[in-house]
Design a protein around this motif. Structure first.
Motif, PDB file in Angstrom:
ATOM      1  N   PRO A 190       0.668   6.738  14.360  1.00 14.96           N
ATOM      2  CA  PRO A 190       1.035   6.464  12.839  1.00 14.96           C
ATOM      3  C   PRO A 190      -0.167   7.408  12.074  1.00 14.96           C
ATOM      4  N   ARG A 191       0.236   7.764  10.990  1.00 14.60           N
ATOM      5  CA  ARG A 191      -0.351   9.008  10.410  1.00 14.60           C
ATOM      6  C   ARG A 191      -1.331   7.992   9.060  1.00 14.60           C
ATOM      7  N   GLU A 192      -2.628   8.181   9.664  1.00 13.77           N
ATOM      8  CA  GLU A 192      -3.211   7.700   8.276  1.00 13.77           C
ATOM      9  C   GLU A 192      -4.714   8.626   7.401  1.00 13.77           C
ATOM     10  N   ARG A 193      -4.415   8.266   6.396  1.00  5.94           N
ATOM     11  CA  ARG A 193      -5.402   8.285   4.793  1.00  5.94           C
ATOM     12  C   ARG A 193      -6.481   9.377   4.922  1.00  5.94           C
ATOM     13  N   ALA A 194      -7.007  10.709   4.780  1.00  3.77           N
ATOM     14  CA  ALA A 194      -7.904  11.875   5.638  1.00  3.77           C
ATOM     15  C   ALA A 194      -8.456  11.982   4.437  1.00  3.77           C
ATOM     16  N   ALA A 195      -9.844  12.032   4.876  1.00  4.29           N
ATOM     17  CA  ALA A 195     -10.275  12.947   4.011  1.00  4.29           C
ATOM     18  C   ALA A 195     -10.416  14.391   3.972  1.00  4.29           C
ATOM     19  N   VAL A 196      -9.955  15.013   3.450  1.00  6.67           N
ATOM     20  CA  VAL A 196      -9.842  16.654   4.270  1.00  6.67           C
ATOM     21  C   VAL A 196     -10.951  17.665   3.714  1.00  6.67           C
ATOM     22  N   PRO A 207     -14.829  17.666   1.326  1.00  6.02           N
ATOM     23  CA  PRO A 207     -15.539  16.414   0.109  1.00  6.02           C
ATOM     24  C   PRO A 207     -14.616  16.726  -0.706  1.00  6.02           C
ATOM     25  N   GLY A 208     -14.076  15.635  -1.864  1.00  2.26           N
ATOM     26  CA  GLY A 208     -13.302  15.226  -2.782  1.00  2.26           C
ATOM     27  C   GLY A 208     -11.714  15.987  -2.903  1.00  2.26           C
ATOM     28  N   ALA A 209     -11.621  15.996  -1.344  1.00  2.00           N
ATOM     29  CA  ALA A 209     -10.609  16.207  -1.042  1.00  2.00           C
ATOM     30  C   ALA A 209      -9.550  14.897  -0.098  1.00  2.00           C
ATOM     31  N   VAL A 210      -8.155  14.186  -0.393  1.00  2.00           N
ATOM     32  CA  VAL A 210      -7.963  13.291   0.103  1.00  2.00           C
ATOM     33  C   VAL A 210      -6.465  13.478   0.190  1.00  2.00           C
ATOM     34  N   HIS A 211      -5.389  12.857   1.884  1.00  2.00           N
ATOM     35  CA  HIS A 211      -4.470  12.970   2.308  1.00  2.00           C
ATOM     36  C   HIS A 211      -4.475  11.445   2.078  1.00  2.00           C
ATOM     37  N   VAL A 212      -3.337  11.482   1.714  1.00  2.00           N
ATOM     38  CA  VAL A 212      -2.751   9.981   1.955  1.00  2.00           C
ATOM     39  C   VAL A 212      -1.449  10.204   2.134  1.00  2.00           C
ATOM     40  N   PRO A 213      -0.958   9.247   3.315  1.00  2.00           N
ATOM     41  CA  PRO A 213       0.787   9.708   4.050  1.00  2.00           C
ATOM     42  C   PRO A 213       0.841   8.522   3.209  1.00  2.00           C
ATOM     43  N   ASP A 214       2.605   8.323   3.703  1.00  2.00           N
ATOM     44  CA  ASP A 214       3.808   8.378   2.036  1.00  2.00           C
ATOM     45  C   ASP A 214       2.926   7.313   1.633  1.00  2.00           C
ATOM     46  N   TRP A 215       2.427   7.961   0.314  1.00  2.00           N
ATOM     47  CA  TRP A 215       1.975   6.915  -0.865  1.00  2.00           C
ATOM     48  C   TRP A 215       2.975   6.295  -1.612  1.00  2.00           C
ATOM     49  N   LEU A 216       4.261   7.393  -1.751  1.00  2.00           N
ATOM     50  CA  LEU A 216       5.278   7.322  -2.317  1.00  2.00           C
ATOM     51  C   LEU A 216       5.967   6.779  -2.089  1.00  2.00           C
ATOM     52  N   ASP A 217       6.655   5.494  -2.435  1.00  2.00           N
ATOM     53  CA  ASP A 217       7.806   4.612  -0.814  1.00  2.00           C
ATOM     54  C   ASP A 217       9.355   5.504  -1.386  1.00  2.00           C
ATOM     55  N   ALA A 218      10.613   5.288  -0.264  1.00  2.00           N
ATOM     56  CA  ALA A 218      11.896   5.752  -0.897  1.00  2.00           C
ATOM     57  C   ALA A 218      12.367   5.274  -2.464  1.00  2.00           C
ATOM     58  N   ALA A 219      12.282   4.831  -3.024  1.00  2.00           N
ATOM     59  CA  ALA A 219      12.615   4.330  -4.110  1.00  2.00           C
ATOM     60  C   ALA A 219      11.749   5.153  -5.348  1.00  2.00           C
ATOM     61  N   ARG A 220      10.491   4.836  -4.693  1.00  2.00           N
ATOM     62  CA  ARG A 220      10.068   5.802  -5.938  1.00  2.00           C
ATOM     63  C   ARG A 220      10.121   7.537  -5.517  1.00  2.00           C
ATOM     64  N   GLN A 221      10.282   8.031  -4.683  1.00  2.00           N
ATOM     65  CA  GLN A 221      10.507   9.161  -3.952  1.00  2.00           C
ATOM     66  C   GLN A 221      11.807   9.853  -5.066  1.00  2.00           C
ATOM     67  N   ARG A 222      13.128   9.008  -5.100  1.00  2.00           N
ATOM     68  CA  ARG A 222      14.047   8.440  -5.310  1.00  2.00           C
ATOM     69  C   ARG A 222      14.002   9.262  -6.367  1.00  2.00           C
ATOM     70  N   THR A 223      13.520   7.989  -7.303  1.00  2.00           N
ATOM     71  CA  THR A 223      12.682   8.030  -8.757  1.00  2.00           C
ATOM     72  C   THR A 223      12.752   9.629  -9.412  1.00  2.00           C
ATOM     73  N   LEU A 224      11.302  10.100  -8.325  1.00  2.00           N
ATOM     74  CA  LEU A 224      11.284  11.662  -9.015  1.00  2.00           C
ATOM     75  C   LEU A 224      11.851  12.328  -8.437  1.00  2.00           C
ATOM     76  N   LEU A 225      12.936  12.485  -7.407  1.00  2.00           N
ATOM     77  CA  LEU A 225      13.621  13.489  -7.461  1.00  2.00           C
ATOM     78  C   LEU A 225      14.196  13.145  -8.819  1.00  2.00           C
ATOM     79  N   ASP A 226      15.201  12.467  -8.848  1.00  2.00           N
ATOM     80  CA  ASP A 226      16.128  11.988 -10.153  1.00  2.00           C
ATOM     81  C   ASP A 226      15.382  13.319 -11.274  1.00  2.00           C
ATOM     82  N   ALA A 227      14.095  12.378 -11.630  1.00  2.00           N
ATOM     83  CA  ALA A 227      13.286  13.020 -12.501  1.00  2.00           C
ATOM     84  C   ALA A 227      13.343  14.916 -12.546  1.00  2.00           C
ATOM     85  N   CYS A 228      13.190  15.649 -11.312  1.00  2.00           N
ATOM     86  CA  CYS A 228      12.522  16.582 -11.248  1.00  2.00           C
ATOM     87  C   CYS A 228      14.270  17.396 -12.255  1.00  2.00           C
TER      88      CYS A 228
END
Length: 221
Positions: free
Chosen positions: A7-13, A15-36
């Motif tokens: 499974p993908r995990e949070r990573a500090a790429v 200093p000061g740069a961070v990747h968080v997989p799956d931060w937006l769940d499916a419902a929030r992705q759809r909401t943001l897409l509709d807004a876009c």
């Protein structure tokens, strides 16, 4: 992806740069897409960005709050239809502040409000060359949200467009935040992986929503 061996995990790429997989769940992705999709409609809608040298960016763009054009900000679409830029919604600023809190901690949240969104649409052939987000008058962290197709996101250093850099796979729903010593690092998108968007999202291609603090006075025109 389903049923991954590791499974993908949070990573500090960096200093000061961070990747968080799956931060937006499916419902929030759809909401943001509709807004876009709403923001992409004219006036002040999705446009092709032209560079001072006469070239064009392959990713198309729409802006909120402040209109970015190479290499400045304006309140109207000065390189397009001339319409006033669409407003930056408060809920998007709250999302940006939460993203910074979740990655860099509450102490990294800028005192000034987030007031810019740059939304880039990538089709299968679109790319983004190595560049720095340097037109803002602040060093507040940049928040990047991904929707749709997976991309290879290349995160480099503050001195040069070349190595050293790290390639990160950004999928739909992923969050990437960079601030502090990495705020002005070069970064880009060398390729998009077509057909990798979640089937239930209903998006062909990739949307990247980048949230920034302008540091500009509110009455600037």
């Amino acid at each position: 992806m389903d049923a991954e061996l590791f499974p993908r995990e949070r990573a500090a790429v960096a200093p000061g740069a961070v990747h968080v997989p799956d931060w937006l769940d499916a419902a929030r992705q759809r909401t943001l897409l509709d807004a876009c999709r709403t923001w992409a409609r004219p006036p002040a809608g999705l446009r092709t960005v032209r560079t001072p040298g006469g070239g064009t960016m392959t990713a198309r763009q729409v802006c909120l709050g402040w209109h970015w054009h190479p290499y400045a900000y304006a309140r109207t679409v000065v390189d397009g239809d001339g319409a006033p830029v669409k407003p930056f919604p408060d809920w998007l600023g709250e999302l940006a502040r939460q993203a910074v809190t979740d990655t860099l901690g509450p102490q990294a949240v800028a005192p000034a409000p987030y007031d810019i969104a740059l939304i880039n649409f990538y089709d299968a052939d679109a790319r983004m060359g190595m560049h720095r987000d340097g037109d803002e008058k602040t060093d507040a962290p940049v928040v990047s949200l991904s929707l749709g197709d997976t991309c290879v996101f290349r995160f480099g250093n503050t001195a040069t467009r070349t190595r050293p850099y790290t390639d990160v796979e950004l999928r739909s729903g992923d969050l990437f935040v960079f601030g502090g010593p990495s705020r002005f690092a070069y970064h880009g998108v060398p390729r998009v992986l077509p057909g990798t968007a979640p089937p239930g999202l209903g998006l062909t291609g990739r949307l990247n929503v980048t949230l920034r603090v302008s540091g500009l006075p509110a009455d600037t025109t």
